[in-house]
Write an enzyme that holds these catalytic residues in place. Sequence first.
Site, PDB file in Angstrom:
ATOM      1  N   GLY A 116       6.782  34.909 -32.763  1.00  0.00           N
ATOM      2  CA  GLY A 116       5.129  34.609 -33.892  1.00  0.00           C
ATOM      3  C   GLY A 116       5.002  34.127 -34.429  1.00  0.00           C
ATOM      4  O   GLY A 116       3.109  33.795 -35.310  1.00  0.00           O
TER       5      GLY A 116
ATOM      6  N   LYS B 262       3.089  36.708 -45.595  1.00  0.00           N
ATOM      7  CA  LYS B 262       2.979  35.329 -46.319  1.00  0.00           C
ATOM      8  C   LYS B 262       1.995  34.641 -45.849  1.00  0.00           C
ATOM      9  O   LYS B 262       2.029  33.410 -46.966  1.00  0.00           O
ATOM     10  CB  LYS B 262       3.792  34.926 -45.098  1.00  0.00           C
ATOM     11  CG  LYS B 262       5.053  35.395 -45.050  1.00  0.00           C
ATOM     12  CD  LYS B 262       6.453  33.850 -43.584  1.00  0.00           C
ATOM     13  CE  LYS B 262       7.306  35.045 -43.656  1.00  0.00           C
ATOM     14  NZ  LYS B 262       8.213  35.117 -44.558  1.00  0.00           N
TER      15      LYS B 262
ATOM     16  N   ASN C 278     -10.274  39.444 -38.019  1.00  0.00           N
ATOM     17  CA  ASN C 278      -9.241  38.723 -38.498  1.00  0.00           C
ATOM     18  C   ASN C 278      -9.652  37.843 -39.501  1.00  0.00           C
ATOM     19  O   ASN C 278      -8.783  37.992 -40.336  1.00  0.00           O
ATOM     20  CB  ASN C 278      -7.960  38.602 -37.660  1.00  0.00           C
ATOM     21  CG  ASN C 278      -7.795  37.311 -37.214  1.00  0.00           C
ATOM     22  OD1 ASN C 278      -9.004  36.843 -37.441  1.00  0.00           O
ATOM     23  ND2 ASN C 278      -6.875  36.398 -37.197  1.00  0.00           N
TER      24      ASN C 278
ATOM     25  N   GLY D 203       1.901  45.268 -23.098  1.00  0.00           N
ATOM     26  CA  GLY D 203       0.940  45.675 -23.899  1.00  0.00           C
ATOM     27  C   GLY D 203      -0.677  45.600 -23.931  1.00  0.00           C
ATOM     28  O   GLY D 203      -1.084  44.523 -23.481  1.00  0.00           O
ATOM     29  N   ALA D 204      -1.574  46.708 -24.512  1.00  0.00           N
ATOM     30  CA  ALA D 204      -2.373  46.594 -23.868  1.00  0.00           C
ATOM     31  C   ALA D 204      -3.263  48.021 -25.440  1.00  0.00           C
ATOM     32  O   ALA D 204      -4.655  47.842 -25.328  1.00  0.00           O
ATOM     33  CB  ALA D 204      -2.927  47.715 -23.362  1.00  0.00           C
TER      34      ALA D 204
ATOM     35  N   MET E  94       4.875  38.057 -30.168  1.00  0.00           N
ATOM     36  CA  MET E  94       3.679  37.800 -31.223  1.00  0.00           C
ATOM     37  C   MET E  94       4.229  38.089 -32.121  1.00  0.00           C
ATOM     38  O   MET E  94       3.993  37.594 -33.457  1.00  0.00           O
ATOM     39  CB  MET E  94       2.064  38.528 -30.547  1.00  0.00           C
ATOM     40  CG  MET E  94       1.472  37.294 -30.340  1.00  0.00           C
ATOM     41  SD  MET E  94       0.745  38.847 -29.002  1.00  0.00           S
ATOM     42  CE  MET E  94      -0.303  39.119 -30.520  1.00  0.00           C
TER      43      MET E  94
ATOM     44  N   LYS F 139      -8.462  45.390 -38.671  1.00  0.00           N
ATOM     45  CA  LYS F 139      -9.540  44.843 -38.053  1.00  0.00           C
ATOM     46  C   LYS F 139     -10.038  45.506 -36.622  1.00  0.00           C
ATOM     47  O   LYS F 139     -11.274  44.748 -36.412  1.00  0.00           O
ATOM     48  CB  LYS F 139      -8.138  44.286 -36.700  1.00  0.00           C
ATOM     49  CG  LYS F 139      -6.872  43.207 -37.232  1.00  0.00           C
ATOM     50  CD  LYS F 139      -6.211  42.376 -36.512  1.00  0.00           C
ATOM     51  CE  LYS F 139      -5.171  41.601 -36.980  1.00  0.00           C
ATOM     52  NZ  LYS F 139      -4.149  40.743 -36.224  1.00  0.00           N
TER      53      LYS F 139
HETATM   54  P1  ATR Z   1      -1.693  47.165 -32.336  1.00  0.00           P
HETATM   55  O1  ATR Z   1      -2.593  46.631 -33.012  1.00  0.00           O
HETATM   56  O2  ATR Z   1       0.103  45.961 -33.109  1.00  0.00           O
HETATM   57  O3  ATR Z   1      -1.448  45.856 -30.434  1.00  0.00           O
HETATM   58  P2  ATR Z   1      -1.875  49.219 -30.716  1.00  0.00           P
HETATM   59  O4  ATR Z   1      -3.363  48.961 -30.923  1.00  0.00           O
HETATM   60  O5  ATR Z   1      -1.383  50.621 -31.724  1.00  0.00           O
HETATM   61  O6  ATR Z   1      -1.275  48.164 -32.261  1.00  0.00           O
HETATM   62  O7  ATR Z   1      -1.102  49.180 -30.186  1.00  0.00           O
HETATM   63  C1  ATR Z   1       0.638  49.063 -29.769  1.00  0.00           C
HETATM   64  C2  ATR Z   1       1.133  48.427 -28.383  1.00  0.00           C
HETATM   65  O8  ATR Z   1       2.104  48.162 -28.092  1.00  0.00           O
HETATM   66  C3  ATR Z   1       0.527  49.311 -27.012  1.00  0.00           C
HETATM   67  O9  ATR Z   1       0.502  48.467 -26.066  1.00  0.00           O
HETATM   68  C4  ATR Z   1       1.737  50.425 -27.380  1.00  0.00           C
HETATM   69  O10 ATR Z   1       1.907  51.584 -25.490  1.00  0.00           O
HETATM   70  P3  ATR Z   1       0.652  52.511 -25.440  1.00  0.00           P
HETATM   71  O11 ATR Z   1      -0.260  52.335 -25.244  1.00  0.00           O
HETATM   72  O12 ATR Z   1       1.285  52.789 -24.316  1.00  0.00           O
HETATM   73  O13 ATR Z   1       1.177  53.060 -26.677  1.00  0.00           O
HETATM   74  C5  ATR Z   1       2.853  49.404 -27.128  1.00  0.00           C
HETATM   75  N1  ATR Z   1       3.913  49.757 -27.317  1.00  0.00           N
HETATM   76  C6  ATR Z   1       4.356  50.839 -28.490  1.00  0.00           C
HETATM   77  N2  ATR Z   1       5.620  50.921 -29.136  1.00  0.00           N
HETATM   78  C7  ATR Z   1       6.159  51.011 -27.213  1.00  0.00           C
HETATM   79  C8  ATR Z   1       7.948  50.717 -26.892  1.00  0.00           C
HETATM   80  N3  ATR Z   1       8.491  51.059 -27.881  1.00  0.00           N
HETATM   81  N4  ATR Z   1       7.785  50.023 -25.769  1.00  0.00           N
HETATM   82  C9  ATR Z   1       6.484  50.331 -25.215  1.00  0.00           C
HETATM   83  N5  ATR Z   1       5.401  49.870 -25.088  1.00  0.00           N
HETATM   84  C10 ATR Z   1       4.964  50.230 -26.478  1.00  0.00           C
END
Ligand code: ATR
Length: 273
Positions: A240, A16, A88, A129-130, A216, A67
């Site tokens: 988000g 978008k 970004n 998330g991390a 988000m 990124k």
């Molecule tokens: P982004 O840049 O969007 O943060 P990423 O670096 O691949 O993408 O991170 C994805 C995040 O979503 C991670 O925190 C991942 O958890 P893991 O570190 O354990 O992989 C989390 N994630 C993805 N699918 C998930 C799910 N079904 N349930 C819980 N956490 C999920």
Amino acid sequence: MTDKYAVIGNPIHHSKSPLIHAEFARQTGENIEYTAIEVPLDGLQNSLQQLRDVLKLKGVNVTVPFKEQVWAITNQKSARAELAGAVNTVVFNDDGTLFGDNTDGVGLCRDLTVNHQVELAGKRILLLGAGGASRGVIAPLLEYQPANLFIANRTAEKASHIAELFAELGNIHGGGFDHIDGEFDVVINATAASLQGEVPPLPDAVLASGACCYDMMYSDTDTAFIQWAKAHKAAKTIDGLGMLVEQAAEAFFIWRGVYPQTTSVISMLRDKS
Ligand code: ATR
């Protein structure tokens, strides 16, 4: 003369951002053109060079999955981009160097605090998330001096590692979802779980009274996390879309030195969806 910008990603067709920046340009009278360009997954450095030297772009926004790679390529970075480990927004400087910034965190915080009047100072914040999306917003969130910030992640070690990286900036800890302890005032979903229609496994009593839940991600219908939040009686649920517009506004400001008005653009996008 028209200055040219673009958002790069792969895939990019659903973006978008061209619509948002066209609206900012109309509103501010800035003479810019902004397009979405899909760049190949490999050879990013080469793609950036072509965008600058052949297409004569002045800057780009960067989205998934580039990124972190752009962060590694840019010569100079803002302090917030340095901490985020991701870029970004790129400025192609006249001397051929690349300046990288990260406006995601400021976009999230502005949407929460300005558009939705959510208080962050002194509050208990849970960030789910991390990955890159989570890391990009931590330093800006800590600037509001929350009482504490807990990062919960499926892979617990990633959350505790990130918490250590930011430990100097505030009261921040991290661990697995089973380490979540007590109630939180603001819960922010930065996992990719919503993409798969899943919700991270949260304890039932995690929301304090009056809690706000923020995803988000956004979609035309409620994401799985927003559905979870409503079912658990969150006082406020926010997706988000506002963050998307606010991060774009900050990028527009970096490039043009003019801050566009965002609320009308958010409403326009809501009406279209
Ligand atoms: P982004 O840049 O969007 O943060 P990423 O670096 O691949 O993408 O991170 C994805 C995040 O979503 C991670 O925190 C991942 O958890 P893991 O570190 O354990 O992989 C989390 N994630 C993805 N699918 C998930 C799910 N079904 N349930 C819980 N956490 C999920």
